[in-house]
Design an enzyme around this catalytic site. Sequence first.
Site, PDB file in Angstrom:
ATOM      1  N   SER A   1      -4.998  -4.194  -1.677  1.00 53.46           N
ATOM      2  CA  SER A   1      -4.969  -3.625  -0.537  1.00 53.46           C
ATOM      3  C   SER A   1      -6.207  -2.496  -0.527  1.00 53.46           C
ATOM      4  CB  SER A   1      -3.683  -3.046   0.159  1.00 53.46           C
ATOM      5  OG  SER A   1      -3.219  -1.997  -0.749  1.00 53.46           O
TER       6      SER A   1
ATOM      7  N   LYS B   1      -7.872   6.558  -0.381  1.00 47.98           N
ATOM      8  CA  LYS B   1      -7.247   5.643   0.435  1.00 47.98           C
ATOM      9  C   LYS B   1      -6.246   6.078   1.574  1.00 47.98           C
ATOM     10  CE  LYS B   1      -4.577   1.105  -0.239  1.00 47.98           C
ATOM     11  NZ  LYS B   1      -3.576   0.451  -1.391  1.00 47.98           N
TER      12      LYS B   1
ATOM     13  N   SER C   1      -3.233  -3.771  -6.110  1.00 44.82           N
ATOM     14  CA  SER C   1      -4.009  -3.321  -5.109  1.00 44.82           C
ATOM     15  C   SER C   1      -5.091  -2.480  -5.372  1.00 44.82           C
ATOM     16  CB  SER C   1      -3.012  -2.671  -3.979  1.00 44.82           C
ATOM     17  OG  SER C   1      -2.343  -3.812  -3.191  1.00 44.82           O
TER      18      SER C   1
END
Lengths: 104, 465
Positions: free
Chosen positions: B140, B65, B164
């Site tokens: 996210s 990420k 997330s």
Amino acid sequence: MSVDPQDVARVASLAHISLSADEAGDLTGELNRILEHVDGLRGLELAELSDLTPQIRTPLPSTRSADREERDRLTVTLEDFAPDVRDGFFVVPPPPGLEGEGSK
Amino acid sequence: MSAFQIAECVRDGETPLGPARSALVAISEAESGPEALNAFVSLNPESALTGASSGLLAGVPVAIKDNLATTDLPTTCGSKILDGHVSPFEATVVRRLREAGGVIVGKTNLDEFAMGSSTENSAFGPTLNPHDRDRVPGGSSGGSAAAVAAGYTPIALGSDTGGSVRQPASFCGVVGIKPTYGRVSRYGLVAFASSLDQVGTFGRTVRDASLALEVISGHDPRDSTSVQREVPDFSGAGKRGVAGLRIGVPDEYLPAALDPGVRRLIDEALERLVDRGAVVSRVSLPHTNYAIPTYYVLAPAEASSNLARYDGARFGVRGEGRDIGDMYRATRDAFGREVKRRIMLGTYVLSAGYYHEYYGTAQRARGLIAQDFEAVFKDVDVLFTPTAPTPAFNLGENTDDPVAMYLSDVFTVTANLAGIPGMSVPIGELGGLPVGGQFLAPWWEEQTMIAAAGGLEASFAEEST
């Protein structure tokens, strides 16, 4: 609890965020919808809070300073420190022997 | 191939560069074509030149990420404000992956600064759900979940502040694990809400996600919140089985308004667990209703403080201004709409006159939510709930309604508020869209929830063979 456009402008100033009039208007509505949901916390019974451990139950001590919206100290110009400024120049006493017309 | 199988092949003599090279070719081709998911914000072709032939992740391609610091690729957090920013240091979790033989092939898309539940709030555009390109992958960590679901990489890292990792895992049909707060170092994770943030893992199987967790776990002196505890055998825990396991199902996570299809899949999953010897009982977590209001006071409050550092003086881009105040505001204009909204909300709840009413009350509510878990874990070993109230929603469906978007995390934020571990595992599909079930375990008991998830996964695998 709800916010109005003046509150939004004050908070934006504290957060160093610039908002257009449209953005401020939209944000006022959005924050109010969120705060309406957050106000669900008011349903918490004080009695429930009393069951908590002392660390959690004790109100948090206020160690915070008041919100400041004053001018940033770094935005102070050099002219603000000078005893006198003329045409963008610092005015200083003339060297000895050069006192005359136009000098100070 | 699974990460476990790739590592085994490489340790047995296969070239360690092969899997990463194949992954990079596959990603480059797929992401430049009409079916692109926009899962990656940067790729690292150089990574295919390096590879280790030993370690738990020998030669395994890994996606990271883009809010985890890397020295060989930019770290943007999906924000214009960090456009092109390259960190001078590497996150501990990234270093541990490399030391275990993993190959970082690229950085994945995310909601800006991890603020969102759909990966639509990225300066690089939205990521699409591999199961239906008109739908969101969740967020996210949507880029990481989509990358694993699409088969680009067998494992990926994400971060979980309110769900997330688990919510996108549910939307994309993969396994996602959020460990106990303190289990994994956050050194090099760009801070959003520091009392809630944890690095988590994705995998297509329970074993792969657990293997990645095992590699990144453990104390790190560079993160004062990381805890000195031995790391259990997570990757082997999924084989333990569920016989005799006490599973609690909280009433508050099965509200009348829950999507009936999700409810049916939860009931079917519970039947599978009972068939394998688990003991299921109904329990109550009475303060669950306060979780979303509590989270949306505490997380924005911490975010407004953490994001104050983006002022143009130290990181990323710098705006033009007549004086330094103007420069701050011009720089911070690069924040997207959701980030500005949360900074404003956080600044408001921390401002004079509202601090005790909002922040103080939310802190106490957080204590009540943690106490609920403490009480219920005296009677059960793990909890089982839906991961999200619905399957993946349509792109743009919730972008104009922040409260509706926030409610997508209603079943996941409690684990972050209490600091307990949680994981999402696929439990079926509704109309072709995956649905996840969530296991929650007591603090430091990840291996128990991995065992439960492994048992459930095994029952699906048996059915398909």
